[in-house]
Design a protein around this motif. Sequence first.
Motif, PDB file in Angstrom:
ATOM      1  N   THR A   1     -13.933  45.057  12.167  1.00  0.00           N
ATOM      2  CA  THR A   1     -12.481  44.902  12.234  1.00  0.00           C
ATOM      3  C   THR A   1     -12.174  43.544  12.833  1.00  0.00           C
ATOM      4  O   THR A   1     -12.050  43.392  14.051  1.00  0.00           O
ATOM      5  N   PRO A   2     -12.060  42.508  12.017  1.00  0.00           N
ATOM      6  CA  PRO A   2     -11.954  41.143  12.536  1.00  0.00           C
ATOM      7  C   PRO A   2     -10.713  40.883  13.380  1.00  0.00           C
ATOM      8  O   PRO A   2     -10.674  39.923  14.147  1.00  0.00           O
ATOM      9  N   GLN A   3      -9.698  41.743  13.276  1.00  0.00           N
ATOM     10  CA  GLN A   3      -8.479  41.513  14.060  1.00  0.00           C
ATOM     11  C   GLN A   3      -8.699  41.765  15.557  1.00  0.00           C
ATOM     12  O   GLN A   3      -7.940  41.274  16.388  1.00  0.00           O
ATOM     13  N   VAL A   4      -9.749  42.559  15.902  1.00  0.00           N
ATOM     14  CA  VAL A   4      -9.985  42.897  17.305  1.00  0.00           C
ATOM     15  C   VAL A   4     -10.792  41.786  17.968  1.00  0.00           C
ATOM     16  O   VAL A   4     -11.900  41.472  17.548  1.00  0.00           O
ATOM     17  N   LYS A   5     -10.228  41.218  19.040  1.00  0.00           N
ATOM     18  CA  LYS A   5     -10.910  40.130  19.765  1.00  0.00           C
ATOM     19  C   LYS A   5     -11.723  40.654  20.943  1.00  0.00           C
ATOM     20  O   LYS A   5     -12.862  40.242  21.149  1.00  0.00           O
ATOM     21  N   THR A   6     -11.184  41.558  21.717  1.00  0.00           N
ATOM     22  CA  THR A   6     -11.912  42.177  22.833  1.00  0.00           C
ATOM     23  C   THR A   6     -11.483  43.632  22.946  1.00  0.00           C
ATOM     24  O   THR A   6     -10.403  44.027  22.475  1.00  0.00           O
ATOM     25  N   ALA A   7     -12.335  44.433  23.586  1.00  0.00           N
ATOM     26  CA  ALA A   7     -12.037  45.852  23.779  1.00  0.00           C
ATOM     27  C   ALA A   7     -12.605  46.324  25.108  1.00  0.00           C
ATOM     28  O   ALA A   7     -13.729  45.972  25.476  1.00  0.00           O
ATOM     29  N   TYR A   8     -11.812  47.128  25.812  1.00  0.00           N
ATOM     30  CA  TYR A   8     -12.234  47.736  27.067  1.00  0.00           C
ATOM     31  C   TYR A   8     -12.303  49.254  26.875  1.00  0.00           C
ATOM     32  O   TYR A   8     -11.588  49.815  26.045  1.00  0.00           O
ATOM     33  N   PHE A   9     -13.156  49.895  27.679  1.00  0.00           N
ATOM     34  CA  PHE A   9     -13.276  51.353  27.616  1.00  0.00           C
ATOM     35  C   PHE A   9     -13.346  51.890  29.036  1.00  0.00           C
ATOM     36  O   PHE A   9     -14.154  51.430  29.845  1.00  0.00           O
ATOM     37  N   CYS A  10     -12.475  52.846  29.365  1.00  0.00           N
ATOM     38  CA  CYS A  10     -12.467  53.387  30.719  1.00  0.00           C
ATOM     39  C   CYS A  10     -11.915  54.810  30.702  1.00  0.00           C
ATOM     40  O   CYS A  10     -11.581  55.347  29.650  1.00  0.00           O
ATOM     41  N   MET A  11     -11.825  55.410  31.887  1.00  0.00           N
ATOM     42  CA  MET A  11     -11.146  56.692  32.054  1.00  0.00           C
ATOM     43  C   MET A  11      -9.768  56.431  32.643  1.00  0.00           C
ATOM     44  O   MET A  11      -9.586  55.512  33.451  1.00  0.00           O
ATOM     45  N   MET A  12      -8.784  57.222  32.251  1.00  0.00           N
ATOM     46  CA  MET A  12      -7.449  57.130  32.818  1.00  0.00           C
ATOM     47  C   MET A  12      -6.980  58.524  33.213  1.00  0.00           C
ATOM     48  O   MET A  12      -7.212  59.500  32.491  1.00  0.00           O
ATOM     49  N   LYS A  13      -6.366  58.618  34.374  1.00  0.00           N
ATOM     50  CA  LYS A  13      -5.813  59.894  34.835  1.00  0.00           C
ATOM     51  C   LYS A  13      -4.317  59.747  35.001  1.00  0.00           C
ATOM     52  O   LYS A  13      -3.833  58.830  35.674  1.00  0.00           O
ATOM     53  N   GLN A  14      -3.570  60.623  34.359  1.00  0.00           N
ATOM     54  CA  GLN A  14      -2.113  60.638  34.433  1.00  0.00           C
ATOM     55  C   GLN A  14      -1.691  62.026  34.912  1.00  0.00           C
ATOM     56  O   GLN A  14      -1.763  62.993  34.179  1.00  0.00           O
TER      57      GLN A  14
ATOM     58  N   THR B   1      -8.642  50.051  25.300  1.00  0.00           N
ATOM     59  CA  THR B   1      -7.571  49.060  25.270  1.00  0.00           C
ATOM     60  C   THR B   1      -8.071  47.865  24.478  1.00  0.00           C
ATOM     61  O   THR B   1      -9.166  47.358  24.718  1.00  0.00           O
ATOM     62  N   LEU B   2      -7.252  47.433  23.525  1.00  0.00           N
ATOM     63  CA  LEU B   2      -7.694  46.474  22.532  1.00  0.00           C
ATOM     64  C   LEU B   2      -6.808  45.231  22.518  1.00  0.00           C
ATOM     65  O   LEU B   2      -5.579  45.332  22.605  1.00  0.00           O
ATOM     66  N   ASP B   3      -7.457  44.082  22.408  1.00  0.00           N
ATOM     67  CA  ASP B   3      -6.755  42.827  22.188  1.00  0.00           C
ATOM     68  C   ASP B   3      -6.844  42.547  20.693  1.00  0.00           C
ATOM     69  O   ASP B   3      -7.905  42.176  20.175  1.00  0.00           O
ATOM     70  N   ILE B   4      -5.732  42.756  19.987  1.00  0.00           N
ATOM     71  CA  ILE B   4      -5.730  42.709  18.531  1.00  0.00           C
ATOM     72  C   ILE B   4      -4.790  41.610  18.044  1.00  0.00           C
ATOM     73  O   ILE B   4      -3.641  41.508  18.490  1.00  0.00           O
ATOM     74  N   ASP B   5      -5.285  40.820  17.128  1.00  0.00           N
ATOM     75  CA  ASP B   5      -4.469  39.771  16.509  1.00  0.00           C
ATOM     76  C   ASP B   5      -3.892  40.318  15.201  1.00  0.00           C
ATOM     77  O   ASP B   5      -4.424  40.089  14.111  1.00  0.00           O
TER      78      ASP B   5
ATOM     79  N   PRO C   1     -15.028  43.757  29.394  1.00  0.00           N
ATOM     80  CA  PRO C   1     -14.919  44.386  28.072  1.00  0.00           C
ATOM     81  C   PRO C   1     -16.289  44.816  27.556  1.00  0.00           C
ATOM     82  O   PRO C   1     -17.284  44.139  27.819  1.00  0.00           O
ATOM     83  N   PHE C   2     -16.332  45.952  26.840  1.00  0.00           N
ATOM     84  CA  PHE C   2     -17.595  46.405  26.272  1.00  0.00           C
ATOM     85  C   PHE C   2     -17.835  45.767  24.897  1.00  0.00           C
ATOM     86  O   PHE C   2     -18.933  45.836  24.361  1.00  0.00           O
ATOM     87  N   TYR C   3     -16.770  45.128  24.351  1.00  0.00           N
ATOM     88  CA  TYR C   3     -16.902  44.452  23.062  1.00  0.00           C
ATOM     89  C   TYR C   3     -16.125  43.147  23.093  1.00  0.00           C
ATOM     90  O   TYR C   3     -14.987  43.072  23.575  1.00  0.00           O
ATOM     91  N   GLU C   4     -16.753  42.078  22.556  1.00  0.00           N
ATOM     92  CA  GLU C   4     -16.098  40.802  22.376  1.00  0.00           C
ATOM     93  C   GLU C   4     -16.488  40.252  21.015  1.00  0.00           C
ATOM     94  O   GLU C   4     -17.663  40.245  20.645  1.00  0.00           O
ATOM     95  N   LYS C   5     -15.502  39.806  20.279  1.00  0.00           N
ATOM     96  CA  LYS C   5     -15.740  39.297  18.933  1.00  0.00           C
ATOM     97  C   LYS C   5     -16.566  38.021  18.978  1.00  0.00           C
ATOM     98  O   LYS C   5     -16.335  37.148  19.814  1.00  0.00           O
ATOM     99  N   ASP C   6     -17.544  37.937  18.073  1.00  0.00           N
ATOM    100  CA  ASP C   6     -18.344  36.719  17.948  1.00  0.00           C
ATOM    101  C   ASP C   6     -17.486  35.610  17.371  1.00  0.00           C
ATOM    102  O   ASP C   6     -16.745  35.798  16.408  1.00  0.00           O
ATOM    103  N   ASN C   7     -17.614  34.433  17.955  1.00  0.00           N
ATOM    104  CA  ASN C   7     -16.845  33.294  17.462  1.00  0.00           C
ATOM    105  C   ASN C   7     -17.493  32.684  16.206  1.00  0.00           C
ATOM    106  O   ASN C   7     -18.687  32.729  16.040  1.00  0.00           O
TER     107      ASN C   7
END
Length: 301
Positions: free
Chosen positions: A224-237, A246-250, A295-301
């Motif tokens: 998915t080339p639009q995704v530049k970085t991605a984080y993965f965590c737990m959230m409590k609400q 959480t995704l940084d998407i262009d 981030p657990f994922y970063e797009k290769d340049n």
Amino acid sequence: MADNHLPFPAPEGNDNNQTPENNTPNPGNIFPDLGNEELVKAMVALKENENKETQAALLTKVLSARFFAPVDVTDADGNPIKGNGKVDVPKDAKFNFKLIQNNKGEQFFTVFTDIQEFRRWSKNQVNTIVVIFPQIAQLAQAKADVIKGFVINPMSHNIIFTQEAIKNLLNAVKTVSEQAQARRDAAEAGAPADAAPTVKLMFGKPKNIPDAVLGAFRKKLAKTPQVKTAYFCMMKQGDQEFYLFTLDIDADSETSRDIGDSLCESAKMFLTKFPIMAAPVNSPFGEGAKKVGEPFYEKDN
């Protein structure tokens, strides 16, 4: 889910009193502890007093459990693969899940909470793999014309999940996921100040997530080339916990939402304990996620 009062016979030739060969490894040294103690307690409680509370408690434990499933494994040429202890399996190997049949001739997939329960059914040399509920449910539904469902620990607790029970449980999981999506949509849209009291969001690192699972997510995001970085965590609400991407998407907002939804949908096969959410990095969720770690994922340049 049902209590099958019809017995399931052990495989032919199984002798529960037989002594293992001297060169057979101790099962306790090979097979991991799957951590199903609370699930076993829930099954016992259901047997002793079946009601809505004990049923709900059991279903909750089943959704987060891992099971041993007996399988026949063959290589690409159809030759069986066996061995004492852990076996290296080629990538092109084929797995055929073993079926168990009750006295009415009805067939079920069978799974076991621990290796001791498996050996109640068979002490013969049989391959096993570790599966989770979505995997065994998917297999059962794919063969609904011949498979009646699946059974947990057929030689003792004998808890049956019929096709109807599987469908109902999957629908319940979907409902929880949709509710999480609705919360995400409301947060992104911005709730009115007087709509409800503010609930504090808490973020933390996920536990017991194998790197192989994160690797599967990385492979999907790499396509998915639009995704530049991605984080993965737990959230409590409040009292509810979520897996959070959480995704940084262009891309525009609609495309970004589709990408997030697709990632959440594919993650359901691996992440079963809590609902799954996805959100932009420039949201309150993203700001919290970035504080947890890299981030657990970063797009290769």
